[in-house]
Design a protein around this motif. Structure first.
Motif, PDB file in Angstrom:
ATOM      1  N   GLN A 107      64.869  45.960 -11.285  1.00 27.84           N
ATOM      2  CA  GLN A 107      65.534  45.457 -10.125  1.00 27.84           C
ATOM      3  C   GLN A 107      65.166  46.155  -8.676  1.00 27.84           C
ATOM      4  O   GLN A 107      64.645  45.711  -7.816  1.00 27.84           O
ATOM      5  N   ALA A 160      72.947  39.193 -18.829  1.00 27.76           N
ATOM      6  CA  ALA A 160      72.977  38.333 -17.675  1.00 27.76           C
ATOM      7  C   ALA A 160      73.963  38.738 -16.285  1.00 27.76           C
ATOM      8  O   ALA A 160      73.771  38.579 -15.442  1.00 27.76           O
ATOM      9  N   HIS A 161      75.027  39.188 -17.288  1.00 30.35           N
ATOM     10  CA  HIS A 161      76.205  39.621 -16.095  1.00 30.35           C
ATOM     11  C   HIS A 161      75.698  40.766 -15.405  1.00 30.35           C
ATOM     12  O   HIS A 161      76.097  40.716 -14.237  1.00 30.35           O
ATOM     13  N   THR A 162      75.355  41.728 -16.204  1.00 25.24           N
ATOM     14  CA  THR A 162      74.780  42.905 -15.649  1.00 25.24           C
ATOM     15  C   THR A 162      73.853  42.732 -14.389  1.00 25.24           C
ATOM     16  O   THR A 162      73.648  43.306 -13.450  1.00 25.24           O
ATOM     17  N   GLU A 163      72.616  41.758 -14.887  1.00 21.65           N
ATOM     18  CA  GLU A 163      71.741  41.377 -13.936  1.00 21.65           C
ATOM     19  C   GLU A 163      72.268  40.901 -12.687  1.00 21.65           C
ATOM     20  O   GLU A 163      71.752  41.468 -11.604  1.00 21.65           O
ATOM     21  N   ASP A 164      73.296  40.193 -12.638  1.00 19.69           N
ATOM     22  CA  ASP A 164      73.895  39.509 -11.596  1.00 19.69           C
ATOM     23  C   ASP A 164      74.669  40.630 -10.691  1.00 19.69           C
ATOM     24  O   ASP A 164      74.591  40.417  -9.500  1.00 19.69           O
ATOM     25  N   LEU A 165      75.108  41.358 -11.490  1.00 21.73           N
ATOM     26  CA  LEU A 165      76.032  42.352 -10.893  1.00 21.73           C
ATOM     27  C   LEU A 165      75.204  43.295  -9.768  1.00 21.73           C
ATOM     28  O   LEU A 165      75.178  43.399  -8.640  1.00 21.73           O
ATOM     29  N   TYR A 166      73.818  43.598 -10.593  1.00 23.23           N
ATOM     30  CA  TYR A 166      72.950  44.770  -9.749  1.00 23.23           C
ATOM     31  C   TYR A 166      72.442  43.973  -8.663  1.00 23.23           C
ATOM     32  O   TYR A 166      72.105  44.357  -7.385  1.00 23.23           O
ATOM     33  N   LYS A 167      72.030  42.660  -8.940  1.00 23.75           N
ATOM     34  CA  LYS A 167      71.379  41.749  -7.847  1.00 23.75           C
ATOM     35  C   LYS A 167      72.302  41.787  -6.550  1.00 23.75           C
ATOM     36  O   LYS A 167      71.920  41.984  -5.274  1.00 23.75           O
ATOM     37  N   GLY A 168      73.363  41.471  -6.735  1.00 26.69           N
ATOM     38  CA  GLY A 168      74.485  41.252  -5.646  1.00 26.69           C
ATOM     39  C   GLY A 168      74.685  42.460  -5.027  1.00 26.69           C
ATOM     40  O   GLY A 168      74.654  42.558  -3.851  1.00 26.69           O
ATOM     41  N   TYR A 221      75.586  41.356 -22.613  1.00 31.65           N
ATOM     42  CA  TYR A 221      76.088  40.997 -21.138  1.00 31.65           C
ATOM     43  C   TYR A 221      74.776  41.275 -20.358  1.00 31.65           C
ATOM     44  O   TYR A 221      75.254  41.638 -19.173  1.00 31.65           O
TER      45      TYR A 221
END
Length: 86
Positions: free
Chosen positions: A59, A17-25, A15
């Protein structure tokens, strides 16, 4: 509270990619002009840091210098220190 929805056997590689998007947001909102928003986001990021600490650390380092609010850099430092201690 937020991270209680993630199972204990959360697969950080599957997961990523999902975690990366969560953190970025969330990191975007760590630079919000409102300290109330920043405080709330910092709490969630600390809570979510265990999902993929290496990814979050990278990040945070990437965005730290891009944030316009000086206070945001302090929040980034606080988050990095929290992750070092946990």
């Amino acid at each position: 509270m937020f991270c209680s929805a993630f199972p204990e056997d959360y697969n950080k590689d599957l997961y990523k990619a999902h975690t990366e998007d969560l953190y970025k947001g969330l990191l975007v909102h760590l630079d919000d002009p409102s300290s109330l928003i920043q405080d709330a986001v910092l709490v969630v990021l600390k809570e979510a840091s265990h999902l993929n600490p290496d990814l979050l650390r990278r990040q945070v380092e990437d965005v730290k210098q891009k944030h316009r609010e000086q206070r945001s850099c302090l929040y980034c430092d606080e988050l990095l220190e929290f992750m070092r201690q946990n």
